[in-house]
Write a protein that holds these residues in place. Structure first.
Motif, mmCIF file in Angstrom:
data_model
loop_
_atom_site.group_PDB
_atom_site.id
_atom_site.type_symbol
_atom_site.label_atom_id
_atom_site.label_comp_id
_atom_site.label_asym_id
_atom_site.label_seq_id
_atom_site.Cartn_x
_atom_site.Cartn_y
_atom_site.Cartn_z
ATOM 1 N N VAL A 1 55.184 45.546 49.893
ATOM 2 C CA VAL A 1 54.188 44.857 49.769
ATOM 3 C C VAL A 1 53.066 45.981 49.884
ATOM 4 O O VAL A 1 52.261 45.838 48.975
ATOM 5 N N LEU A 2 53.259 46.775 50.714
ATOM 6 C CA LEU A 2 52.236 47.414 51.409
ATOM 7 C C LEU A 2 52.218 48.538 50.385
ATOM 8 O O LEU A 2 50.882 49.515 50.091
ATOM 9 N N GLN A 3 53.714 49.065 50.267
ATOM 10 C CA GLN A 3 53.561 50.505 49.284
ATOM 11 C C GLN A 3 53.138 50.561 48.350
ATOM 12 O O GLN A 3 52.567 51.279 47.745
ATOM 13 N N ARG A 4 53.383 49.330 47.710
ATOM 14 C CA ARG A 4 53.359 48.530 46.117
ATOM 15 C C ARG A 4 51.962 48.659 45.942
ATOM 16 O O ARG A 4 50.872 48.826 44.944
ATOM 17 N N PHE A 5 50.877 48.287 46.999
ATOM 18 C CA PHE A 5 49.734 47.913 47.354
ATOM 19 C C PHE A 5 48.900 48.805 47.389
ATOM 20 O O PHE A 5 48.263 49.567 46.501
ATOM 21 N N LEU A 6 49.641 50.297 47.785
ATOM 22 C CA LEU A 6 48.859 51.424 48.092
ATOM 23 C C LEU A 6 48.860 52.076 46.694
ATOM 24 O O LEU A 6 48.030 53.141 45.882
ATOM 25 N N ASP A 7 50.638 51.748 45.827
ATOM 26 C CA ASP A 7 50.326 52.914 44.224
ATOM 27 C C ASP A 7 49.511 52.473 43.146
ATOM 28 O O ASP A 7 49.258 52.688 42.780
ATOM 29 N N LEU A 8 49.600 50.522 43.721
ATOM 30 C CA LEU A 8 48.494 49.911 42.354
ATOM 31 C C LEU A 8 47.266 49.917 42.396
ATOM 32 O O LEU A 8 46.561 50.264 41.408
ATOM 33 N N ALA A 9 46.817 49.906 43.938
ATOM 34 C CA ALA A 9 45.287 49.533 43.206
ATOM 35 C C ALA A 9 44.350 51.167 43.720
ATOM 36 O O ALA A 9 44.713 52.124 43.614
ATOM 37 N N THR A 10 43.300 50.616 43.265
ATOM 38 C CA THR A 10 42.356 51.551 42.631
ATOM 39 C C THR A 10 41.983 51.151 43.834
ATOM 40 O O THR A 10 41.509 50.987 45.102
ATOM 41 N N PRO A 11 40.699 52.802 44.270
ATOM 42 C CA PRO A 11 40.097 53.472 45.115
ATOM 43 C C PRO A 11 39.276 51.895 45.357
ATOM 44 O O PRO A 11 38.474 51.810 46.661
ATOM 45 N N GLN B 1 39.605 49.071 45.062
ATOM 46 C CA GLN B 1 40.135 47.486 45.861
ATOM 47 C C GLN B 1 41.393 47.756 47.111
ATOM 48 O O GLN B 1 42.104 48.570 47.270
ATOM 49 N N SER B 2 39.949 47.337 47.202
ATOM 50 C CA SER B 2 40.274 47.710 49.561
ATOM 51 C C SER B 2 41.474 46.328 48.985
ATOM 52 O O SER B 2 41.795 46.047 50.533
ATOM 53 N N ARG B 3 41.192 45.429 48.918
ATOM 54 C CA ARG B 3 42.029 44.024 49.250
ATOM 55 C C ARG B 3 42.716 43.453 48.083
ATOM 56 O O ARG B 3 42.892 43.932 47.090
ATOM 57 N N MET B 4 44.066 42.960 48.559
ATOM 58 C CA MET B 4 44.601 42.304 47.491
ATOM 59 C C MET B 4 44.127 41.420 46.261
ATOM 60 O O MET B 4 44.781 41.205 45.220
ATOM 61 N N ARG B 5 42.877 40.213 47.037
ATOM 62 C CA ARG B 5 42.945 39.711 45.852
ATOM 63 C C ARG B 5 41.714 40.727 44.915
ATOM 64 O O ARG B 5 42.034 40.266 43.873
ATOM 65 N N GLN B 6 41.784 41.684 44.829
ATOM 66 C CA GLN B 6 40.892 42.329 43.801
ATOM 67 C C GLN B 6 41.982 43.140 42.628
ATOM 68 O O GLN B 6 41.331 43.159 42.139
ATOM 69 N N LEU B 7 42.368 43.555 43.931
ATOM 70 C CA LEU B 7 43.841 43.542 42.920
ATOM 71 C C LEU B 7 44.634 43.233 42.571
ATOM 72 O O LEU B 7 44.948 43.595 41.173
ATOM 73 N N LEU B 8 45.056 42.159 43.018
ATOM 74 C CA LEU B 8 45.657 40.863 41.646
ATOM 75 C C LEU B 8 44.952 40.079 40.478
ATOM 76 O O LEU B 8 45.173 40.170 39.635
ATOM 77 N N ALA B 9 43.109 40.039 40.697
ATOM 78 C CA ALA B 9 42.611 40.446 39.930
ATOM 79 C C ALA B 9 43.087 40.654 38.357
ATOM 80 O O ALA B 9 42.011 40.933 37.716
ATOM 81 N N THR B 10 42.539 42.202 38.586
ATOM 82 C CA THR B 10 43.578 43.340 37.883
ATOM 83 C C THR B 10 44.622 43.065 37.393
ATOM 84 O O THR B 10 45.374 43.146 35.660
ATOM 85 N N CYS B 11 45.441 43.440 38.408
ATOM 86 C CA CYS B 11 47.215 43.448 37.946
ATOM 87 C C CYS B 11 47.791 42.290 38.190
ATOM 88 O O CYS B 11 48.385 42.022 36.855
ATOM 89 N N GLY B 12 47.537 41.465 37.977
ATOM 90 C CA GLY B 12 48.392 40.003 37.881
ATOM 91 C C GLY B 12 49.743 39.708 39.439
ATOM 92 O O GLY B 12 50.130 40.560 39.662
ATOM 93 N N VAL B 13 49.589 38.489 39.980
ATOM 94 C CA VAL B 13 51.101 39.055 40.497
ATOM 95 C C VAL B 13 52.406 38.981 39.478
ATOM 96 O O VAL B 13 53.355 39.919 40.897
ATOM 97 N N GLU B 14 52.194 38.989 38.553
ATOM 98 C CA GLU B 14 54.330 38.715 38.246
ATOM 99 C C GLU B 14 53.937 40.445 38.268
ATOM 100 O O GLU B 14 55.411 41.255 38.113
#
Ligand code: SF4
Length: 435
Positions: free
Chosen positions: A202-212, A214-227
């Motif tokens: 999960v941590l690796q995937r977060f760092l792979d997908l998040a933009t600079p 997007q420091s928190r998971m909720r910010q990332l999920l707002a654009t990429c979605g859970v699925e």
């Protein structure tokens, strides 16, 4: 234990204090000491008390993530940090200080209701966070919760990743979710022995997908979605997982607490603030009647574990004599306040003093929790309290009652109130405020 020296450390820029990143405030520097699963040994408690006296103004705060911070630090930052490192209060790797954000129950491994002793896996997760250079890119606020199903558990603080123990087919599993709490619907599950691998993925995937940005998971999920986030992960997703619900066990974090064997004592320093004498006293009492350790809780309280039942009343009396709040029906035990004007330049009001005034108006036993915040950031609580007083000027507050249908602090109940007026409005039995 590997000890890093202060001169080698250049902490990342962040608004959050860390061990080396002593952040300036109105009342001096703030240093945050992150505790593994909230655990503080008696010797370490004494070292913190000594450091607060020698290098600061003597104010120690319990945070809502089970950590400690020292306020009012003077110029000798190096002396302070060396003192804390010598007590074993630093990270395994210096660069891993910020990412030591793993919340456990204060009764992890001891709680009568627990399904899993989370401590071994917690140790592995902390080692992973601290020892993996890539994970040091995570925000200082990025946080993981590992819930063993304990009765004494914080189930309201959102975490970027949460894992909760359960049983399927008589085997231990960990259900998990993203950007939420264990009372939310689970996203998936893995066998308990795969918990560490799941956290790593999960941590690796977060760092792979998040933009600079997007420091928190909720910010990332707002654009990429859970699925999209979990796509291709080796996790269980079936009816058993989707219908899983975390059972809440009613209870309190103050007073005598049950363990699987023996008893614990939950005590709270008023408004989360400890004096060196209080911390030293708690260290002495756990050494004398308990197992020589303290656990800091997300309620800004302490739990003294494995207290000799024959001396538990005496231990409680000794802690009360130190100024600790030891029962849930003490009004001040249900009131929290941010630092306020005495220590924060952003503050509109002296929330700590006003909280004491407000608590004096609460006569109906145990009111639901009330939070005073001196600006809209409300940085001292991790979730919306049942009642929030938002300062609009010195000694003046707007009172909001939590309402799940409304954003922010909830429904405006009264405007421009003094602490006395707000206290009179809030002087109701608990059920009138909890939603
Ligand atoms: S909530 Fe605002 S006023 Fe209170 S401590 Fe945080 S930043 Fe300062």
């Amino acid at each position: 234990m590997k000890q890093a020296q202060p001169p080698e450390i250049s902490p990342r820029p962040s608004a959050c204090p860390g061990l080396w990143r002593i952040v300036a405030a109105r009342d001096g520097g703030i240093c945050r000491i992150k505790l593994p699963g909230g655990l503080l040994l008696a010797d370490q408690a004494e070292a913190v008390a000594d450091a607060a006296e020698r290098f600061a103004g003597g104010v120690i705060e319990a945070t809502n993530r089970g950590n400690l911070q020292i306020r009012g630090i003077g110029n000798d930052h190096r002396g302070l940090v060396e003192h804390l490192l010598a007590a074993g209060l630093g990270p395994r790797e210096a660069a891993g200080d910020d990412v030591r954000n793993l919340m456990l129950s204060p009764l992890a491994g001891l709680d009568p209701s627990m399904l899993l002793d989370t401590r071994p896996l917690a140790g592995q997760i902390l080692a992973l966070l601290e020892g993996t250079p890539r994970f040091h890119e995570l925000s200082a606020k990025f946080a993981v919760q590992l819930d063993g199903g304990e009765g004494l558990a914080m189930l309201e603080h959102p975490h970027d990743l949460w894992l909760s123990a359960t049983q399927f087919e008589q085997r231990n599993w960990l259900v998990f979710g993203l950007a939420g709490c264990p009372v939310d619907q689970a996203v998936g599950a893995v066998p308990a022995e795969q918990g560490l691998a799941l956290v790593r993925t999960v941590l690796q995937r977060f760092l792979d997908l998040a933009t600079p940005e997007q420091s928190r998971m909720r910010q990332l999920l707002a654009t990429c979605g859970v699925e999209h986030f979990i796509d291709g992960m080796d996790i269980r997703r079936d009816a058993a997982v989707s219908s899983w619900r975390r059972t809440k066990v009613p209870g309190t974090w103050l007073g005598v607490l049950a363990q699987q064997q023996g008893l614990a004592l939950g005590v709270a320093p008023p408004l989360g603030r400890l004096t060196p004498a209080m911390l030293r006293g708690a260290a002495r009492i756990t050494r004398q009647w308990g197992d020589g350790s303290l656990r800091l809780s997300p309620w800004q309280s302490l739990v003294l574990t494995s207290i000799d039942p024959a001396h538990i009343e005496l231990a409680r009396d000794q802690l009360m004599a130190l100024g600790m709040l030891c029962a849930p029906d003490v009004p001040l035990a249900r009131v929290t306040a941010c630092t306020g004007a005495s220590g924060c330049a952003k503050a509109e009001a002296d929330t700590k003093a006003d909280a004491v005034t407000l608590a004096a108006q609460l006569h109906h036993g145990a009111p639901a929790s009330v939070h005073l915040t001196a600006c809209p950031r409300s940085c001292a609580v991790a979730h919306v309290a049942p009642a929030t007083l938002l300062a609009r000027a010195s000694g003046r507050y707007d009172l909001y009652l939590r309402d799940a249908r409304l954003p922010g602090f909830g429904r405006l109940r009264g405007a421009n109130l003094t602490p006395e007026e707000a206290g009179a409005m809030l002087d109701l039995p608990t059920e009138h405020l909890d939603d």
